[in-house]
Design a protein around this motif. Structure first.
Motif, PDB file in Angstrom:
ATOM      1  N   ARG A 128     -95.542  14.107  26.329  1.00  0.00           N
ATOM      2  CA  ARG A 128     -93.968  14.297  26.017  1.00  0.00           C
ATOM      3  C   ARG A 128     -93.661  15.351  25.498  1.00  0.00           C
ATOM      4  O   ARG A 128     -94.526  16.347  25.003  1.00  0.00           O
ATOM      5  CB  ARG A 128     -93.692  12.888  24.992  1.00  0.00           C
ATOM      6  CG  ARG A 128     -93.866  11.394  25.520  1.00  0.00           C
ATOM      7  CD  ARG A 128     -93.549  10.314  24.833  1.00  0.00           C
ATOM      8  NE  ARG A 128     -94.573  10.257  23.745  1.00  0.00           N
ATOM      9  CZ  ARG A 128     -95.661   9.383  23.731  1.00  0.00           C
ATOM     10  NH1 ARG A 128     -95.753   9.007  25.080  1.00  0.00           N
ATOM     11  NH2 ARG A 128     -96.476   9.120  22.690  1.00  0.00           N
ATOM     12  N   HIS A 138     -92.876   6.116  26.295  1.00  0.00           N
ATOM     13  CA  HIS A 138     -92.338   6.754  27.695  1.00  0.00           C
ATOM     14  C   HIS A 138     -93.034   8.332  28.019  1.00  0.00           C
ATOM     15  O   HIS A 138     -93.428   8.579  26.847  1.00  0.00           O
ATOM     16  CB  HIS A 138     -90.933   6.640  27.527  1.00  0.00           C
ATOM     17  CG  HIS A 138     -90.143   5.547  27.590  1.00  0.00           C
ATOM     18  ND1 HIS A 138     -89.878   4.882  28.892  1.00  0.00           N
ATOM     19  CD2 HIS A 138     -89.708   4.726  26.634  1.00  0.00           C
ATOM     20  CE1 HIS A 138     -89.413   3.695  28.588  1.00  0.00           C
ATOM     21  NE2 HIS A 138     -89.255   3.419  27.091  1.00  0.00           N
ATOM     22  N   LEU A 139     -92.841   8.718  29.166  1.00  0.00           N
ATOM     23  CA  LEU A 139     -93.340  10.037  29.434  1.00  0.00           C
ATOM     24  C   LEU A 139     -92.357  11.082  29.182  1.00  0.00           C
ATOM     25  O   LEU A 139     -90.859  10.663  29.276  1.00  0.00           O
ATOM     26  CB  LEU A 139     -93.630  10.192  30.795  1.00  0.00           C
ATOM     27  CG  LEU A 139     -94.846   9.216  31.164  1.00  0.00           C
ATOM     28  CD1 LEU A 139     -95.198   9.340  32.731  1.00  0.00           C
ATOM     29  CD2 LEU A 139     -96.164   9.533  30.378  1.00  0.00           C
ATOM     30  N   ARG A 277     -98.875   6.530  30.571  1.00  0.00           N
ATOM     31  CA  ARG A 277     -98.370   5.791  29.319  1.00  0.00           C
ATOM     32  C   ARG A 277     -99.480   5.362  28.438  1.00  0.00           C
ATOM     33  O   ARG A 277     -99.482   5.461  27.315  1.00  0.00           O
ATOM     34  CB  ARG A 277     -97.533   5.067  29.588  1.00  0.00           C
ATOM     35  CG  ARG A 277     -96.268   5.507  30.417  1.00  0.00           C
ATOM     36  CD  ARG A 277     -95.470   4.249  30.753  1.00  0.00           C
ATOM     37  NE  ARG A 277     -93.970   4.786  31.432  1.00  0.00           N
ATOM     38  CZ  ARG A 277     -93.195   3.881  31.780  1.00  0.00           C
ATOM     39  NH1 ARG A 277     -93.575   2.664  32.430  1.00  0.00           N
ATOM     40  NH2 ARG A 277     -91.981   4.281  32.365  1.00  0.00           N
TER      41      ARG A 277
END
Length: 287
Positions: A128, A138-139, A277
């Motif tokens: 991230r 989330h990415l 994730r």
């Protein structure tokens, strides 16, 4: 492997990017390049553009104040880029690296990235970026874009560095999977001291085709002088791989970004996304 390109935005994930990049640089005696892209949207806006935005009746004083504000933003962004690259240099030198090049173009990362990718053998980026503290499950927005478009192996790193001792290859027999094997064979000296695991996930453990593919892969790596332990497991690939990583304390995962039937130019594979994730180890992806 001669050149490693680190893509940094100065976020909380930057330290992991630098330290994992340094590990690979030491293993392969590679040159290190650090890329920080100043967003082109932060460039100074002209007076004409401002007058169009706030109306023709705006006073000259207000226009000048807005222009001055944009100039101050530009100065701050330039200073920020300088500090981020100085920090990268400091961390990497503390890791024992001296062959460094710091890069600060202006534009968009995905576009600028390709100008430097061609001269690199490995891309390193964080799971991230600047918004890491938000939507942590989330990415980062650039991960899919870079992995999808890059022709080079991409190492996606977690926030915290841990020593690399055990390597897992998630092998599915696909052309991309075979490129993972080719990479290991070509880079064998850099991995010879690691404990290497080779895992194939099938619909059933009695799958003769998958079993033969696994045996062939093991032989390929053994001929390169690597010691490998192999496992054939049944189940959902993302769960089997994630469980294996936890149970065997794996510290680096190698896999293809796509399986046999992925729509390659749209998204990276669903199994890949789920693992990126969920696992807290670096993932080295291949197209």
């Amino acid at each position: 492997m001669k050149t490693i390109l680190l893509c940094s935005d100065g976020s909380a994930f930057a330290d992991g990017i630098y330290k994992y990049g340094a590990w690979f640089a030491h293993q392969f005696q590679a040159q290190m390049k650090v890329l920080f892209v100043s967003d082109i949207r932060q460039k100074v806006v002209s007076t004409g553009n401002l007058s169009g935005s706030i109306g023709l009746g705006a006073s000259e004083q207000l226009l000048n104040e807005l222009v001055n504000l944009e100039h101050e933003k530009a100065k701050l962004n330039k200073q920020r880029a300088k500090l981020i690259l100085q920090n990268a240099e400091q961390v990497l030198k503390a890791e024992g690296l001296s062959n460094l090049e710091l890069l600060n173009p202006t534009g968009f990362l995905v576009d600028c990235f390709h100008d430097f990718e061609a001269e690199s053998d490995l891309i390193v980026l964080g799971k991230r970026g600047e918004a890491a503290e938000f939507a942590s499950g989330h990415l980062g927005a650039n991960v899919d874009r870079i992995v999808r478009s890059s022709a080079k192996p991409c190492l996606v790193t977690p926030q915290t560095f841990a020593p690399i001792e055990k390597l897992l290859v998630a092998y599915d027999g696909s052309p991309t999977g075979k490129r993972v094997l080719d990479f290991l064979v070509d880079s064998a000296p850099g991995f010879k001291d690691l404990e290497i695991h080779l895992l194939t996930v099938a619909k059933k453990e009695s799958d003769a085709v998958r079993s033969q593919e696994l045996a062939d892969a093991e032989e390929t790596l053994q001929q390169a002088g690597l010691t490998v332990s192999t496992t054939l497991s049944a189940g959902a690939p993302e769960k089997v791989i994630a469980d294996y990583i936890e149970q065997h304390q794996i510290s680096l995962l190698l896999m293809g970004a796509y399986g046999h039937r992925r729509i390659r130019h749209l998204v990276i594979g669903s199994t890949t996304v789920q693992l990126l994730r969920s696992v807290q180890v670096p993932v080295l992806l291949f197209r």
